[in-house]
Design a protein around this motif. Structure first.
Motif, PDB file in Angstrom:
ATOM      1  N   LYS A 146     -78.936  25.544 111.339  1.00 25.74           N
ATOM      2  CA  LYS A 146     -79.019  26.288 110.092  1.00 25.74           C
ATOM      3  C   LYS A 146     -77.701  27.011 109.860  1.00 25.74           C
ATOM      4  O   LYS A 146     -77.062  27.481 110.806  1.00 25.74           O
ATOM      5  CB  LYS A 146     -80.178  27.289 110.130  1.00 25.74           C
ATOM      6  N   LYS A 147     -77.320  27.127 108.588  1.00 28.14           N
ATOM      7  CA  LYS A 147     -76.050  27.748 108.233  1.00 28.14           C
ATOM      8  C   LYS A 147     -75.980  29.174 108.774  1.00 28.14           C
ATOM      9  O   LYS A 147     -76.928  29.946 108.684  1.00 28.14           O
ATOM     10  CB  LYS A 147     -75.904  27.769 106.705  1.00 28.14           C
ATOM     11  N   ASN A 148     -74.834  29.508 109.363  1.00 29.07           N
ATOM     12  CA  ASN A 148     -74.512  30.843 109.871  1.00 29.07           C
ATOM     13  C   ASN A 148     -75.315  31.254 111.113  1.00 29.07           C
ATOM     14  O   ASN A 148     -75.292  32.415 111.511  1.00 29.07           O
ATOM     15  CB  ASN A 148     -74.678  31.911 108.783  1.00 29.07           C
ATOM     16  N   ILE A 149     -76.028  30.292 111.712  1.00 29.89           N
ATOM     17  CA  ILE A 149     -76.694  30.554 112.984  1.00 29.89           C
ATOM     18  C   ILE A 149     -76.078  29.658 114.052  1.00 29.89           C
ATOM     19  O   ILE A 149     -75.991  28.445 113.876  1.00 29.89           O
ATOM     20  CB  ILE A 149     -78.218  30.309 112.893  1.00 29.89           C
ATOM     21  N   PHE A 150     -75.622  30.275 115.135  1.00 32.21           N
ATOM     22  CA  PHE A 150     -74.933  29.553 116.209  1.00 32.21           C
ATOM     23  C   PHE A 150     -75.751  29.660 117.492  1.00 32.21           C
ATOM     24  O   PHE A 150     -76.188  30.750 117.872  1.00 32.21           O
ATOM     25  CB  PHE A 150     -73.531  30.120 116.428  1.00 32.21           C
ATOM     26  N   ASN A 151     -75.927  28.532 118.143  1.00 33.00           N
ATOM     27  CA  ASN A 151     -76.764  28.482 119.330  1.00 33.00           C
ATOM     28  C   ASN A 151     -75.933  28.187 120.584  1.00 33.00           C
ATOM     29  O   ASN A 151     -75.147  27.248 120.612  1.00 33.00           O
ATOM     30  CB  ASN A 151     -77.830  27.394 119.165  1.00 33.00           C
ATOM     31  N   ILE A 152     -76.111  29.014 121.601  1.00 29.49           N
ATOM     32  CA  ILE A 152     -75.515  28.767 122.912  1.00 29.49           C
ATOM     33  C   ILE A 152     -76.629  28.235 123.810  1.00 29.49           C
ATOM     34  O   ILE A 152     -77.565  28.970 124.144  1.00 29.49           O
ATOM     35  CB  ILE A 152     -74.902  30.051 123.507  1.00 29.49           C
ATOM     36  N   LYS A 153     -76.543  26.980 124.151  1.00 33.72           N
ATOM     37  CA  LYS A 153     -77.608  26.320 124.898  1.00 33.72           C
ATOM     38  C   LYS A 153     -77.604  26.760 126.354  1.00 33.72           C
ATOM     39  O   LYS A 153     -76.570  26.750 127.023  1.00 33.72           O
ATOM     40  CB  LYS A 153     -77.417  24.795 124.818  1.00 33.72           C
ATOM     41  N   ILE A 154     -78.789  27.181 126.831  1.00 33.91           N
ATOM     42  CA  ILE A 154     -78.962  27.467 128.256  1.00 33.91           C
ATOM     43  C   ILE A 154     -80.146  26.636 128.750  1.00 33.91           C
ATOM     44  O   ILE A 154     -81.068  26.339 127.980  1.00 33.91           O
ATOM     45  CB  ILE A 154     -79.192  28.969 128.528  1.00 33.91           C
ATOM     46  N   ASN A 155     -80.128  26.245 130.000  1.00 32.55           N
ATOM     47  CA  ASN A 155     -81.183  25.388 130.536  1.00 32.55           C
ATOM     48  C   ASN A 155     -82.435  26.153 130.936  1.00 32.55           C
ATOM     49  O   ASN A 155     -83.525  25.612 130.966  1.00 32.55           O
ATOM     50  CB  ASN A 155     -80.660  24.583 131.726  1.00 32.55           C
ATOM     51  N   ASN A 156     -82.271  27.426 131.252  1.00 36.11           N
ATOM     52  CA  ASN A 156     -83.429  28.257 131.576  1.00 36.11           C
ATOM     53  C   ASN A 156     -83.048  29.713 131.356  1.00 36.11           C
ATOM     54  O   ASN A 156     -81.956  30.008 130.864  1.00 36.11           O
ATOM     55  CB  ASN A 156     -83.892  28.022 133.019  1.00 36.11           C
ATOM     56  N   ASN A 157     -83.947  30.614 131.724  1.00 33.67           N
ATOM     57  CA  ASN A 157     -83.762  32.030 131.428  1.00 33.67           C
ATOM     58  C   ASN A 157     -83.162  32.840 132.581  1.00 33.67           C
ATOM     59  O   ASN A 157     -83.247  34.052 132.580  1.00 33.67           O
ATOM     60  CB  ASN A 157     -85.109  32.652 131.034  1.00 33.67           C
ATOM     61  N   HIS A 189     -82.991  28.378 125.346  1.00 37.36           N
ATOM     62  CA  HIS A 189     -83.323  27.161 126.078  1.00 37.36           C
ATOM     63  C   HIS A 189     -84.345  26.343 125.282  1.00 37.36           C
ATOM     64  O   HIS A 189     -84.826  25.316 125.753  1.00 37.36           O
ATOM     65  CB  HIS A 189     -83.874  27.488 127.468  1.00 37.36           C
ATOM     66  N   GLU A 190     -84.674  26.814 124.063  1.00 43.16           N
ATOM     67  CA  GLU A 190     -85.612  26.101 123.201  1.00 43.16           C
ATOM     68  C   GLU A 190     -84.860  25.056 122.371  1.00 43.16           C
ATOM     69  O   GLU A 190     -83.635  25.066 122.275  1.00 43.16           O
ATOM     70  CB  GLU A 190     -86.314  27.089 122.260  1.00 43.16           C
ATOM     71  N   LYS A 191     -85.623  24.163 121.741  1.00 42.66           N
ATOM     72  CA  LYS A 191     -85.029  23.185 120.830  1.00 42.66           C
ATOM     73  C   LYS A 191     -84.479  23.919 119.618  1.00 42.66           C
ATOM     74  O   LYS A 191     -85.165  24.733 118.993  1.00 42.66           O
ATOM     75  CB  LYS A 191     -86.081  22.163 120.389  1.00 42.66           C
ATOM     76  N   PHE A 192     -83.227  23.643 119.263  1.00 40.83           N
ATOM     77  CA  PHE A 192     -82.571  24.364 118.169  1.00 40.83           C
ATOM     78  C   PHE A 192     -82.500  23.500 116.918  1.00 40.83           C
ATOM     79  O   PHE A 192     -82.136  22.329 116.972  1.00 40.83           O
ATOM     80  CB  PHE A 192     -81.162  24.777 118.600  1.00 40.83           C
TER      81      PHE A 192
END
Length: 360
Positions: free
Chosen positions: A48-59, A42-45
């Protein structure tokens, strides 16, 4: 082709916490040619190469459970059926996420190798009787069903053997130490405290430092204050004894750590090993800690670091005030020892070789 895929159910990159420092340091130094990191955050992403982010709004746990399906869509893009897949689960969040994902992956990737990289033992967290029982069963399945399981210390290894009758391999929590922060900084009149005080244990530790210890220390060294990082929600802004920086970049965090007069870690529990202790000592900071804070760590000169009562801590701080350079030289030697024993490059190679041996 071998492909190593790190799975993280918390923000690992960029560094925003001790757990993320461990995972990022491990991943960036891991010597495999084909490696990927998939994280939920849920942090600002920062891309970067080979890093994939799944965005969540909270924990919230339920939202993370739903988002687990997103991992499969990412995997479709980066792995082929013929690839030899090694999944490394970063065990710094609730064990239920790892078990659910493992169960799902077993359906689609029957021949994959599954590694559980534990940051701590979930059983050591006090979540009440019912949750403790549930987490006990989940963690027991993980340590018995994964192909490779690791722990961060001899202490944790013994707990896993006793509770689950499983032999784990020790892969220490480690860091990639930045050389520019190992050099000496001119210190300022602050005691360093890091960690979100929305987390109860941090809150208790912080309040003990602020209300119990600080007034006594100020009788010896006036104008000494606390510098706090990691808590945007702290409301006590009117307190002149606190400089609250909130959540800051990792570089700013290290700058403020280095500029601080000393760091104090006063904890009630010691699950895993505390990366903030490894970090502070590794950057040559003068550190005082109780037995729970340094639990599981291999350290030289523990007596120099350790305190058990407020009276003993005050006595040690007095000695630092009178002989700062003498103490700094002693902690420089401790810092060298910590960097040698908790270096991410060495630990990552050890981890890589462990997995390669299992595969062969």
């Amino acid at each position: 082709m071998k492909k190593y895929i790190f799975i993280s159910f918390f923000n690992s990159y960029p560094i925003t916490s001790g757990a993320s420092a461990v995972t990022t340091s491990l991943f960036e130094n891991f010597p495999a040619k084909n490696k990927y990191l998939i994280q939920m955050s849920h942090e600002k992403f920062v891309k970067k190469k080979n890093i994939f982010n799944i965005k969540i709004n909270n924990n919230f746990k339920i939202l993370k459970v739903i988002k687990i399906l997103n991992i499969l869509f990412i995997l479709k893009r980066i792995v082929r059926a013929s690839d030899k897949k090694i999944f490394i689960f970063e065990g710094a969040s609730w064990v239920g996420y790892s078990l659910l994902t493992f169960t799902l992956f077993k359906i689609f990737y029957k021949k994959a190798t599954f590694v559980y990289h534990s940051h701590n033992v979930d059983l050591e967290f006090n979540r009440g009787y019912l949750f403790r029982k549930i987490n006990f069963l989940i963690e027991k399945i993980i340590f018995n069903k994964f192909d490779i399981t690791t722990t961060v210390s001899e202490k944790d290894k013994k707990i896993i053997k006793k509770e689950y009758n499983v032999y784990s391999v020790i892969i220490e929590n480690s860091l990639e130490f930045n050389k520019k922060f190992i050099k000496k900084f001119k210190y300022e009149n602050f005691i360093f405290f890091s960690g979100s005080i929305e987390f109860l244990e941090n809150k208790i530790s912080f309040e003990k430092l602020l209300y119990d210890l600080l007034p006594k220390v100020q009788n010896i060294q006036k104008n000494l204050k606390i510098i706090l990082t990691g808590s945007n929600l702290f409301k006590n802004k009117e307190n002149k004894n606190i400089k609250n920086l909130g959540r800051i970049s990792y570089e700013k965090y290290l700058i403020n750590l280095k500029k601080s007069f000393l760091a104090i870690y006063w904890m009630r529990k010691g699950p895993g090993t505390k990366i903030k202790i490894i970090e502070s000592l590794g950057y040559n900071k003068i550190v005082f800690a109780n037995k729970f804070a340094i639990s599981g760590l291999k350290l030289k000169h523990k007596k120099l670091i350790l305190f058990s009562t407020t009276k003993e801590l005050i006595s040690k701080i007095k000695k630092v005030i009178k002989n700062y350079n003498v103490y700094q030289n002693k902690f420089d030697k401790i810092g060298l020892y910590v960097r040698n024993n908790y270096d991410a490059k060495k630990i990552s190679l050890k981890f890589f070789n462990l997995i390669e041996k299992k595969l062969n």
